[in-house]
Motif scaffolding. Structure first.
Motif, short mmCIF file in Angstrom:
data_model
loop_
_atom_site.label_atom_id
_atom_site.label_comp_id
_atom_site.label_asym_id
_atom_site.label_seq_id
_atom_site.Cartn_x
_atom_site.Cartn_y
_atom_site.Cartn_z
N UNK A 207 -4.65 12.29 24.32
CA UNK A 207 -4.23 12.03 22.99
C UNK A 207 -3.52 10.17 22.33
N UNK A 208 -2.94 9.47 23.65
CA UNK A 208 -3.08 8.04 22.69
C UNK A 208 -4.31 7.83 23.12
N UNK A 209 -5.06 7.43 24.07
CA UNK A 209 -6.08 6.70 23.83
C UNK A 209 -7.22 7.27 22.93
N UNK A 210 -7.45 8.36 22.06
CA UNK A 210 -7.40 9.06 21.68
C UNK A 210 -6.93 7.75 19.73
N UNK A 211 -5.61 7.53 19.96
CA UNK A 211 -4.90 7.09 18.78
C UNK A 211 -5.01 5.38 18.81
#
Length: 381
Positions: A207-211
């Motif tokens: 999710x952090x990479x997607x953010x």
């Protein structure tokens, strides 16, 4: 905008329940008055989870043929994997606590815009729904097993284990049944909670990479003056997330290795039990078929979230390329070029030194389970 939402919303309740199941560190556990919380996991699991697992393996050793052993092996292997997960989280309890604490509190992960709040909350709720459904399915398997044996003509235990006394009579049967229910309920819920935590580690990093991808794409029309501070923050965030990815690999590696390596055997013996059982035992048949379905989901989930982490991390190159980099100065373009070069190193989670965590290993596990089943059926003939 201030970061007011709970960043670990999906597992806030899971963490609380895990503490009561002896699977998660309590805050301020090292204080003198909290010493009981430190030994509580051992008081809870040693007489139930650990002892029941040992009794199952004693029953396997005492079995006279493959069919009798198969009736116990599928569950003996399952609880053995569960114990590996418990010992792993006990061994790395401080690292796991610090990992989640950083995700929850560190300023570098703060959400900055209203659309990020909406995106984050939606994804956390989605994860929550998936794992609440998974936990409910697992509980349904256990309940079916507990109740179905009460309607059998003969005395049977929900999940076979060695009982050191004669239990097949009205006076003592419910003692053996009650211990089985207590031990397997604890094991079942502990297994679910640890699966949820392991998958959440991978999910949150993905999710952090997607953010970061979303923030890079938001710079598509941004002028250089506005983009430079954003890029500086993204570089710092990316460095921190890469470090977290390594920590995540250390935390989930023993859990995934044990789950994947033994799941093929668990599914094999479960289906072999179904073949041998036929339609004579409706309750046991329903329990075992439900168990196989839940086991397949249990293998799929860590493979899926490991795959999502890899895919989300590898999308960063395209996201950088889609920024407004052609209008930036030479210095900024050189910096972006260096950043893209560093992104050429693929982000992959490895389970020990054996394999990469992803969907290919899930398909290989299912194929292995089928191969083992065919071999076992031929041997039994």
């Amino acid at each position: 905008m201030s970061d007011t939402m709970d960043r670990i919303l999906a597992i806030r309740k899971i963490v609380t329940v895990s503490r009561w199941f002896g699977l998660w560190k309590w805050p301020n556990e090292d204080n003198g008055c909290q010493i009981v919380r430190k030994i509580y996991p051992f008081i809870l699991h040693l007489p139930l989870s650990c002892t029941c697992t040992a009794l199952m393996w004693i029953e396997v050793i005492r079995s006279e043929d493959v069919t009798q052993a198969g009736n116990v092996l599928y569950m003996a292997l399952t609880v053995f994997v569960m114990l590996i997960k418990i010992f792993n989280i006990w061994h790395r309890r401080q690292e796991a606590f610090a990992f989640i604490d950083e995700l929850e509190r560190h300023e570098i992960y703060k959400l900055l815009r209203s659309e990020e709040f909406v995106f984050w909350k939606r994804e956390q709720k989605s994860f929550q729904r998936i794992f609440y459904t998974y936990i409910a399915g697992t509980v349904a398997v256990a309940l079916t097993g507990y109740l179905s044996v009460l309607y059998q003509e003969s005395y049977e235990l929900p999940f076979t284990y060695y009982v050191p006394f004669e239990w097949q009579n009205p006076q003592l049967y419910y003692y053996a049944w009650g211990y089985n229910v207590l031990a397997m309920s604890l094991s079942c819920l502990s297994n679910c909670l640890l699966d949820t935590m392991g998958c959440y580690f991978m999910f949150h990093i993905a999710l952090l990479y997607r953010l970061m991808n979303r923030r890079l794409l938001a710079l598509r029309e941004a002028p250089e003056v506005k983009a430079i501070p954003e890029l500086r923050h993204l570089f710092q965030l990316h460095k921190r997330v890469r470090s977290l990815t390594k920590q995540c690999e250390i935390l989930v590696s023993p859990y995934v290795v044990s789950q994947v390596v033994l799941s093929a055997l668990i599914i094999c013996f479960s289906l072999y039990r179904v073949v041998q059982m036929g339609k004579s035992n409706t309750g046991g048949l329903a329990t075992t078929l439900q168990f196989v379905g839940v086991m397949i989901v249990q293998i799929f989930l860590p493979c899926y979230y490991g795959n999502e982490l890899t895919v989300s991390a590898n999308q960063l190159t395209n996201s950088v390329f889609n920024t407004n980099w052609l209008d930036y100065s030479v210095t900024t373009r050189k910096i972006l070029n260096c950043y893209m070069e560093s992104l050429k190193r693929p982000v992959k989670l490895r389970a020990g030194m054996f394999f990469e965590i992803g969907l290919p290993i899930f398909m290989k596990t299912i194929n292995n389970a089928y191969s083992f089943l065919a071999l076992l059926i031929n041997l039994s003939k």
